[in-house]
Motif scaffolding. Sequence first.
Motif, PDB file in Angstrom:
ATOM      1  N   GLN A   1      12.797  -9.271   8.426  1.00  0.00           N
ATOM      2  CA  GLN A   1      14.072  -9.993   8.531  1.00  0.00           C
ATOM      3  C   GLN A   1      14.227 -11.015   7.392  1.00  0.00           C
ATOM      4  N   ASP A   2      13.142 -11.764   7.108  1.00  0.00           N
ATOM      5  CA  ASP A   2      13.200 -12.745   6.020  1.00  0.00           C
ATOM      6  C   ASP A   2      13.347 -12.058   4.664  1.00  0.00           C
ATOM      7  N   ALA A   3      12.693 -10.909   4.497  1.00  0.00           N
ATOM      8  CA  ALA A   3      12.813 -10.174   3.239  1.00  0.00           C
ATOM      9  C   ALA A   3      14.251  -9.701   3.022  1.00  0.00           C
ATOM     10  N   ILE A   4      14.887  -9.164   4.060  1.00  0.00           N
ATOM     11  CA  ILE A   4      16.287  -8.703   3.954  1.00  0.00           C
ATOM     12  C   ILE A   4      17.211  -9.891   3.653  1.00  0.00           C
ATOM     13  N   LYS A   5      16.974 -11.009   4.328  1.00  0.00           N
ATOM     14  CA  LYS A   5      17.788 -12.202   4.082  1.00  0.00           C
ATOM     15  C   LYS A   5      17.668 -12.640   2.616  1.00  0.00           C
TER      16      LYS A   5
ATOM     17  N   ILE B   1      13.752  -6.104  -5.027  1.00  0.00           N
ATOM     18  CA  ILE B   1      12.965  -5.159  -4.242  1.00  0.00           C
ATOM     19  C   ILE B   1      12.167  -4.305  -5.218  1.00  0.00           C
ATOM     20  N   VAL B   2      10.855  -4.270  -5.023  1.00  0.00           N
ATOM     21  CA  VAL B   2       9.959  -3.537  -5.909  1.00  0.00           C
ATOM     22  C   VAL B   2       9.561  -2.203  -5.280  1.00  0.00           C
ATOM     23  N   GLU B   3       9.268  -2.212  -3.981  1.00  0.00           N
ATOM     24  CA  GLU B   3       8.874  -1.004  -3.252  1.00  0.00           C
ATOM     25  C   GLU B   3       9.561  -1.013  -1.890  1.00  0.00           C
ATOM     26  N   TYR B   4       9.728   0.183  -1.323  1.00  0.00           N
ATOM     27  CA  TYR B   4      10.399   0.330  -0.030  1.00  0.00           C
ATOM     28  C   TYR B   4       9.503   1.043   0.974  1.00  0.00           C
TER      29      TYR B   4
ATOM     30  N   PRO C   1      12.329  -3.327   2.546  1.00  0.00           N
ATOM     31  CA  PRO C   1      11.446  -3.542   1.384  1.00  0.00           C
ATOM     32  C   PRO C   1       9.999  -3.725   1.843  1.00  0.00           C
ATOM     33  N   SER C   2       9.074  -3.092   1.119  1.00  0.00           N
ATOM     34  CA  SER C   2       7.656  -3.304   1.412  1.00  0.00           C
ATOM     35  C   SER C   2       7.034  -4.276   0.417  1.00  0.00           C
ATOM     36  N   VAL C   3       7.629  -4.379  -0.782  1.00  0.00           N
ATOM     37  CA  VAL C   3       7.175  -5.335  -1.794  1.00  0.00           C
ATOM     38  C   VAL C   3       8.419  -5.948  -2.430  1.00  0.00           C
ATOM     39  N   VAL C   4       8.438  -7.278  -2.506  1.00  0.00           N
ATOM     40  CA  VAL C   4       9.527  -7.985  -3.185  1.00  0.00           C
ATOM     41  C   VAL C   4       8.922  -8.945  -4.203  1.00  0.00           C
TER      42      VAL C   4
ATOM     43  N   LEU D   1      -2.979  -3.415   5.287  1.00  0.00           N
ATOM     44  CA  LEU D   1      -2.494  -3.365   3.910  1.00  0.00           C
ATOM     45  C   LEU D   1      -1.719  -2.070   3.755  1.00  0.00           C
ATOM     46  N   HIS D   2      -0.437  -2.174   3.481  1.00  0.00           N
ATOM     47  CA  HIS D   2       0.348  -0.964   3.274  1.00  0.00           C
ATOM     48  C   HIS D   2      -0.008  -0.363   1.924  1.00  0.00           C
ATOM     49  N   GLU D   3       0.005   0.958   1.831  1.00  0.00           N
ATOM     50  CA  GLU D   3      -0.376   1.626   0.575  1.00  0.00           C
ATOM     51  C   GLU D   3       0.485   1.191  -0.606  1.00  0.00           C
ATOM     52  N   SER D   4       1.739   0.837  -0.371  1.00  0.00           N
ATOM     53  CA  SER D   4       2.616   0.408  -1.468  1.00  0.00           C
ATOM     54  C   SER D   4       2.207  -0.955  -2.031  1.00  0.00           C
ATOM     55  N   TRP D   5       1.366  -1.692  -1.324  1.00  0.00           N
ATOM     56  CA  TRP D   5       0.933  -3.008  -1.777  1.00  0.00           C
ATOM     57  C   TRP D   5      -0.241  -2.923  -2.757  1.00  0.00           C
ATOM     58  N   LEU D   6      -1.001  -1.842  -2.674  1.00  0.00           N
ATOM     59  CA  LEU D   6      -2.278  -1.787  -3.376  1.00  0.00           C
ATOM     60  C   LEU D   6      -2.153  -1.935  -4.887  1.00  0.00           C
ATOM     61  N   ASP D   7      -1.054  -1.468  -5.468  1.00  0.00           N
ATOM     62  CA  ASP D   7      -0.877  -1.612  -6.911  1.00  0.00           C
ATOM     63  C   ASP D   7      -0.661  -3.061  -7.333  1.00  0.00           C
ATOM     64  N   TYR D   8      -0.342  -3.931  -6.389  1.00  0.00           N
ATOM     65  CA  TYR D   8      -0.021  -5.323  -6.709  1.00  0.00           C
ATOM     66  C   TYR D   8      -1.101  -6.296  -6.264  1.00  0.00           C
TER      67      TYR D   8
END
Length: 185
Positions: free
Chosen positions: A33-37, A46-49, A64-67, A169-176
């Motif tokens: 919710q905070d990310a969408i706001k 938004i970097v990843e979804y 968004p999974s990464v902002v 840890l979501h897989e989309s986070w690992l690159d960051y």
Amino acid sequence: MTTALSPGAWPALVLNADYRPLSYYPLSVWCWQDAIKAVFLDRVNIVEYYDKAVRSPGFEIRLPSVVSLRTFVKPTRHPAFTRFNVFLRDRFSCQYCGSRDDLTFDHLIPRSRGGQTTWENVVAACSPCNLRKGGHMPGDVGMWPAQMPFQPTVQDLHQNGRHFPPNYLHESWLDYLYWDTELDP
């Protein structure tokens, strides 16, 4: 976000404008919710979804999974002196016996003898060791900490935090995450 992370909560990893996490431990995450706001207020990119979307009658957006923040936030150089940061500096273990259970903190120079509650005088200690040492000086009871207390840098705490990854840890986070660690040869 202070609750445990879970895949169903759809948290977003928050990166600074330089694409580094705002903090590693605790990991900088926002609830969806905070990310969408923040997206609607134009404060983040938004970097990843996730594959999940939220909908209203006239609108749909993938979560968004990464902002990343649009404006760089200068990291603090000196971490706050908190119980949690003392435990993190000392890797969540008693500095006298190594136990990870029932942690509190101990003043090397007891307060009753003029010791202050500072980075340089406080160590993580389990309750039994803290009671055993009591108001004595370390040399009087032969209890010396494994690591003498010191004021850590933010980098020290980040380095220690990497040893205690979050439970999700979501897989989309690992690159960051952890991209600035030294690679094996």
